[in-house]
Design a protein around this motif. Structure first.
Motif, mmCIF file in Angstrom:
data_model
loop_
_atom_site.group_PDB
_atom_site.id
_atom_site.type_symbol
_atom_site.label_atom_id
_atom_site.label_comp_id
_atom_site.label_asym_id
_atom_site.label_seq_id
_atom_site.Cartn_x
_atom_site.Cartn_y
_atom_site.Cartn_z
ATOM 1 N N MET A 54 21.031 -15.123 44.488
ATOM 2 C CA MET A 54 19.869 -14.318 44.758
ATOM 3 C C MET A 54 18.897 -15.132 45.617
ATOM 4 S SD MET A 54 16.787 -12.966 42.362
ATOM 5 C CE MET A 54 17.459 -11.726 41.342
ATOM 6 N N LYS A 55 18.476 -14.555 46.717
ATOM 7 C CA LYS A 55 17.538 -15.245 47.610
ATOM 8 C C LYS A 55 16.108 -14.857 47.244
ATOM 9 C CE LYS A 55 20.473 -15.659 51.627
ATOM 10 N NZ LYS A 55 20.615 -15.401 53.052
ATOM 11 N N HIS A 56 15.244 -15.849 47.246
ATOM 12 C CA HIS A 56 13.823 -15.610 47.014
ATOM 13 C C HIS A 56 13.068 -16.041 48.256
ATOM 14 C CE1 HIS A 56 14.204 -14.753 42.740
ATOM 15 N NE2 HIS A 56 15.110 -15.726 42.700
ATOM 16 N N TYR A 57 12.316 -15.166 48.817
ATOM 17 C CA TYR A 57 11.504 -15.519 49.970
ATOM 18 C C TYR A 57 10.294 -14.599 50.049
ATOM 19 C CZ TYR A 57 13.889 -11.564 52.169
ATOM 20 O OH TYR A 57 14.381 -10.336 52.459
ATOM 21 N N ILE A 58 9.306 -15.060 50.751
ATOM 22 C CA ILE A 58 8.081 -14.298 50.950
ATOM 23 C C ILE A 58 8.041 -13.868 52.398
ATOM 24 C CG2 ILE A 58 5.567 -14.380 50.939
ATOM 25 C CD1 ILE A 58 5.783 -16.488 48.722
ATOM 26 N N GLU A 59 7.759 -12.623 52.603
ATOM 27 C CA GLU A 59 7.680 -12.096 53.960
ATOM 28 C C GLU A 59 6.283 -11.525 54.166
ATOM 29 O OE1 GLU A 59 9.776 -8.481 56.263
ATOM 30 O OE2 GLU A 59 11.114 -9.863 55.238
ATOM 31 N N PHE A 60 5.667 -11.886 55.259
ATOM 32 C CA PHE A 60 4.328 -11.409 55.559
ATOM 33 C C PHE A 60 4.386 -10.420 56.708
ATOM 34 C CE2 PHE A 60 3.765 -15.547 53.607
ATOM 35 C CZ PHE A 60 2.802 -15.261 52.663
ATOM 36 N N ASP A 61 3.590 -9.381 56.613
ATOM 37 C CA ASP A 61 3.526 -8.366 57.656
ATOM 38 C C ASP A 61 2.115 -8.390 58.226
ATOM 39 O OD1 ASP A 61 3.616 -6.171 59.276
ATOM 40 O OD2 ASP A 61 4.286 -4.786 57.729
ATOM 41 N N ALA A 62 1.992 -8.647 59.512
ATOM 42 C CA ALA A 62 0.687 -8.791 60.153
ATOM 43 C C ALA A 62 0.188 -7.494 60.778
ATOM 44 C CB ALA A 62 0.751 -9.878 61.206
ATOM 45 N N LYS A 63 0.828 -6.369 60.475
ATOM 46 C CA LYS A 63 0.430 -5.096 61.088
ATOM 47 C C LYS A 63 -1.032 -4.753 60.807
ATOM 48 C CE LYS A 63 5.046 -3.146 60.982
ATOM 49 N NZ LYS A 63 5.936 -2.277 60.227
ATOM 50 N N LYS A 64 -1.475 -4.940 59.565
ATOM 51 C CA LYS A 64 -2.867 -4.612 59.221
ATOM 52 C C LYS A 64 -3.849 -5.493 59.994
ATOM 53 C CE LYS A 64 -2.279 -2.705 54.618
ATOM 54 N NZ LYS A 64 -2.658 -2.841 53.205
ATOM 55 N N ALA A 65 -3.554 -6.760 60.093
ATOM 56 C CA ALA A 65 -4.445 -7.680 60.806
ATOM 57 C C ALA A 65 -4.568 -7.269 62.269
ATOM 58 C CB ALA A 65 -3.946 -9.112 60.704
ATOM 59 N N HIS A 66 -3.457 -6.936 62.886
ATOM 60 C CA HIS A 66 -3.480 -6.564 64.301
ATOM 61 C C HIS A 66 -4.087 -5.179 64.515
ATOM 62 C CE1 HIS A 66 -1.430 -10.117 65.667
ATOM 63 N NE2 HIS A 66 -0.540 -9.973 64.705
ATOM 64 N N SER A 67 -3.937 -4.290 63.535
ATOM 65 C CA SER A 67 -4.471 -2.934 63.702
ATOM 66 C C SER A 67 -5.996 -2.887 63.584
ATOM 67 C CB SER A 67 -3.843 -1.980 62.681
ATOM 68 O OG SER A 67 -4.275 -2.298 61.371
ATOM 69 N N CYS A 68 -6.610 -3.907 62.982
ATOM 70 C CA CYS A 68 -8.067 -3.918 62.846
ATOM 71 C C CYS A 68 -8.735 -4.706 63.965
ATOM 72 C CB CYS A 68 -8.479 -4.461 61.484
ATOM 73 S SG CYS A 68 -8.255 -6.235 61.293
ATOM 74 N N GLY A 69 -7.946 -5.164 64.943
ATOM 75 C CA GLY A 69 -8.527 -5.859 66.079
ATOM 76 C C GLY A 69 -8.446 -7.369 66.017
ATOM 77 N N PHE A 70 -7.811 -7.912 64.987
ATOM 78 C CA PHE A 70 -7.688 -9.371 64.882
ATOM 79 C C PHE A 70 -6.855 -9.893 66.039
ATOM 80 C CE2 PHE A 70 -5.169 -13.082 63.575
ATOM 81 C CZ PHE A 70 -6.196 -13.960 63.301
ATOM 82 N N LYS A 71 -7.330 -10.948 66.668
ATOM 83 C CA LYS A 71 -6.608 -11.619 67.745
ATOM 84 C C LYS A 71 -6.470 -13.078 67.354
ATOM 85 C CE LYS A 71 -5.001 -12.413 71.960
ATOM 86 N NZ LYS A 71 -3.821 -13.184 71.836
ATOM 87 N N ALA A 72 -5.238 -13.497 67.089
ATOM 88 C CA ALA A 72 -4.990 -14.885 66.689
ATOM 89 C C ALA A 72 -5.388 -15.821 67.826
ATOM 90 C CB ALA A 72 -3.522 -15.080 66.345
ATOM 91 N N PRO A 73 -6.054 -16.928 67.515
ATOM 92 C CA PRO A 73 -6.469 -17.858 68.564
ATOM 93 C C PRO A 73 -5.283 -18.579 69.208
ATOM 94 C CG PRO A 73 -7.005 -18.755 66.415
ATOM 95 C CD PRO A 73 -6.512 -17.345 66.197
ATOM 96 N N TYR A 74 -4.167 -18.670 68.479
ATOM 97 C CA TYR A 74 -2.971 -19.342 68.977
ATOM 98 C C TYR A 74 -1.751 -18.551 68.522
ATOM 99 C CZ TYR A 74 -6.310 -23.190 69.066
ATOM 100 O OH TYR A 74 -7.403 -23.958 69.286
ATOM 101 N N SER A 75 -0.665 -18.651 69.277
ATOM 102 C CA SER A 75 0.591 -18.071 68.822
ATOM 103 C C SER A 75 1.120 -18.951 67.689
ATOM 104 C CB SER A 75 1.609 -18.025 69.966
ATOM 105 O OG SER A 75 2.044 -19.344 70.284
#
Length: 55
Positions: A1-22
């Protein structure tokens, strides 16, 4: 069984967040800061050896 955490940045990008770096740029900057040009003072950093567990 694999355990991992996956993050989805859709909400951050949909509210106008712009990451300062890739992600690539951020990782490169972190590695350079931590290993290529490490700080020579103790300001703002606590190494693992200075953390005491009281449990």
């Amino acid at each position: 069984m694999k355990h991992y955490i996956e993050f989805d940045a859709k909400k951050a990008h949909s509210c106008g967040f712009k990451a300062p770096y890739s992600l690539d740029e951020g990782l490169a900057r972190t590695l350079e800061f931590e290993f290529v040009h490490p700080r020579t003072d103790d300001i703002g950093s606590a190494g693992a050896e200075s953390i005491k567990y009281e449990g």
